[in-house]
Design an enzyme around this catalytic site. Structure first.
Site, PDB file in Angstrom:
ATOM      1  N   HIS A 242       0.705   0.927 -13.018  1.00 23.53           N
ATOM      2  CA  HIS A 242       1.429  -0.283 -13.423  1.00 23.53           C
ATOM      3  C   HIS A 242       2.919   0.046 -13.495  1.00 23.53           C
ATOM      4  O   HIS A 242       3.297   1.092 -14.043  1.00 23.53           O
ATOM      5  CB  HIS A 242       0.925  -0.758 -14.791  1.00 23.53           C
ATOM      6  CG  HIS A 242       1.569  -2.040 -15.215  1.00 23.53           C
ATOM      7  ND1 HIS A 242       1.257  -3.252 -14.650  1.00 23.53           N
ATOM      8  CD2 HIS A 242       2.546  -2.292 -16.128  1.00 23.53           C
ATOM      9  CE1 HIS A 242       2.006  -4.195 -15.196  1.00 23.53           C
ATOM     10  NE2 HIS A 242       2.794  -3.636 -16.087  1.00 23.53           N
TER      11      HIS A 242
ATOM     12  N   GLY B 188       0.780  -1.229   0.000  1.00 20.78           N
ATOM     13  CA  GLY B 188       0.000   0.000   0.000  1.00 20.78           C
ATOM     14  C   GLY B 188       0.813   1.280   0.000  1.00 20.78           C
ATOM     15  O   GLY B 188       0.317   2.324   0.431  1.00 20.78           O
TER      16      GLY B 188
ATOM     17  N   GLY C 110      -9.326  -5.068 -21.042  1.00 14.81           N
ATOM     18  CA  GLY C 110      -8.082  -5.782 -21.321  1.00 14.81           C
ATOM     19  C   GLY C 110      -7.172  -5.776 -20.099  1.00 14.81           C
ATOM     20  O   GLY C 110      -7.515  -5.254 -19.040  1.00 14.81           O
TER      21      GLY C 110
ATOM     22  N   ASP D  18      -4.125  -4.251 -18.365  1.00 14.33           N
ATOM     23  CA  ASP D  18      -3.231  -3.084 -18.377  1.00 14.33           C
ATOM     24  C   ASP D  18      -3.279  -2.368 -19.729  1.00 14.33           C
ATOM     25  O   ASP D  18      -2.246  -1.945 -20.260  1.00 14.33           O
ATOM     26  CB  ASP D  18      -1.787  -3.509 -18.057  1.00 14.33           C
ATOM     27  CG  ASP D  18      -1.665  -4.130 -16.667  1.00 14.33           C
ATOM     28  OD1 ASP D  18      -2.365  -3.672 -15.751  1.00 14.33           O
ATOM     29  OD2 ASP D  18      -0.861  -5.065 -16.509  1.00 14.33           O
TER      30      ASP D  18
HETATM   31  C1  GAR Z   1       3.426  -1.235  -7.374  1.00 13.93           C
HETATM   32  O1  GAR Z   1       4.703  -1.298  -7.960  1.00 13.93           O
HETATM   33  C2  GAR Z   1       2.350  -1.252  -8.435  1.00 13.93           C
HETATM   34  O2  GAR Z   1       2.682  -0.528  -9.577  1.00 13.93           O
HETATM   35  C3  GAR Z   1       2.270  -2.728  -8.730  1.00 13.93           C
HETATM   36  O3  GAR Z   1       2.351  -3.350  -7.476  1.00 13.93           O
HETATM   37  C4  GAR Z   1       3.125  -2.523  -6.606  1.00 13.93           C
HETATM   38  C5  GAR Z   1       2.317  -2.253  -5.361  1.00 13.93           C
HETATM   39  O4  GAR Z   1       3.079  -1.573  -4.408  1.00 13.93           O
HETATM   40  N1  GAR Z   1       1.079  -3.070  -9.411  1.00 13.93           N
HETATM   41  C6  GAR Z   1       1.015  -4.003 -10.355  1.00 13.93           C
HETATM   42  O5  GAR Z   1       1.960  -4.681 -10.680  1.00 13.93           O
HETATM   43  C7  GAR Z   1      -0.357  -4.189 -10.986  1.00 13.93           C
HETATM   44  N2  GAR Z   1      -0.254  -4.993 -12.143  1.00 13.93           N
HETATM   45  P1  GAR Z   1       2.360  -0.840  -3.192  1.00 13.93           P
HETATM   46  O6  GAR Z   1       1.407  -1.873  -2.591  1.00 13.93           O
HETATM   47  O7  GAR Z   1       3.467  -0.506  -2.259  1.00 13.93           O
HETATM   48  O8  GAR Z   1       1.645   0.351  -3.727  1.00 13.93           O
END
Ligand code: GAR
Length: 203
Positions: A109, A12, A143, A145
């Site tokens: 992403h 998060g 789709g 992403d």
């Molecule tokens: C982030 O890097 C986000 O971009 C990625 O997960 C991480 C979450 O970090 N999301 C994806 O890969 C979605 N396909 P966080 O929980 O510390 O924000």
């Protein structure tokens, strides 16, 4: 003032970046809820510390994706949010939800889309050997992403990078790009024309 809600599955830190921007007044909106599919998500602690209601839908306790998504749709509707922010939400959102909130759901992403969609984007980038990587904030469509792109930020890929060192560099940009996109949405400054997004000047 617009109402925003956040979906997150884990740590998060992007959710926290949005909370910090709300606190600083750079996003003018009210965060009305966090929804997570993971009872172990640290994002829940962040929500509680910020006094934001956290709805936990334990994905693994559901008999099917359909049953989970029915409850997710209901939880999202209950938020009455103008914008849903997918901040590290690690599941593909089903068609019914995408259609219910078309144009009102954005995702961050950790890659320069359309390259390296899906899981382990940073690992994909290192293994492919690209010299530039980054992050993308985009609208969610049906789709993976693949929706219209709002903001992209890039970082260099260094020769001795691994997945983790690259992810550390990218996430710093994520923490800037996601609040910026949320602020633009809340200021009604995002105009979508087909696949292309135009950022309008401040009012
Ligand atoms: C982030 O890097 C986000 O971009 C990625 O997960 C991480 C979450 O970090 N999301 C994806 O890969 C979605 N396909 P966080 O929980 O510390 O924000």
């Amino acid at each position: 003032m617009k109402r925003i809600a956040v979906l997150a599955s884990g740590r998060g830190s992007n959710f926290q970046a949005v909370l910090d921007a709300l606190g600083a007044g750079t996003i003018r909106a009210e965060c009305v809820g966090l929804i997570t599919d993971n009872p172990g998500a640290y994002a829940i602690t962040r929500a509680r510390e910020a006094g934001i209601e956290a709805t936990v839908l334990d994905y693994r306790a559901y008999p099917s994706k359909e049953a989970y998504e029915a409850d997710l749709l209901a939880a999202m509707q209950a938020c009455r949010a103008d914008l849903f922010v997918l901040a590290g939400y690690m599941r593909i959102v089903g068609t019914a939800i995408v259609e219910a909130f078309a144009g009102r759901m954005i995702n961050i992403h950790p890659a320069l889309l359309p390259s390296f969609a899906g899981l382990h984007a940073q690992r994909q980038a290192v293994e492919y050997g690209v010299k530039v990587a980054g992050c993308t904030v985009h609208f969610v469509d049906t789709g993976m992403d693949s929706g219209p792109i709002i903001i992209q930020r890039c970082v260099p890929v260094l020769e001795d990078d691994d997945e983790d060192s690259l992810a550390d560099r990218i996430i710093e940009e994520e923490h800037r790009a996601l609040p910026e996109a949320v602020a633009l949405f809340c200021e009604d400054r995002i105009q979508v024309e087909g696949r292309r997004v135009r950022i309008l000047p401040p009012a």
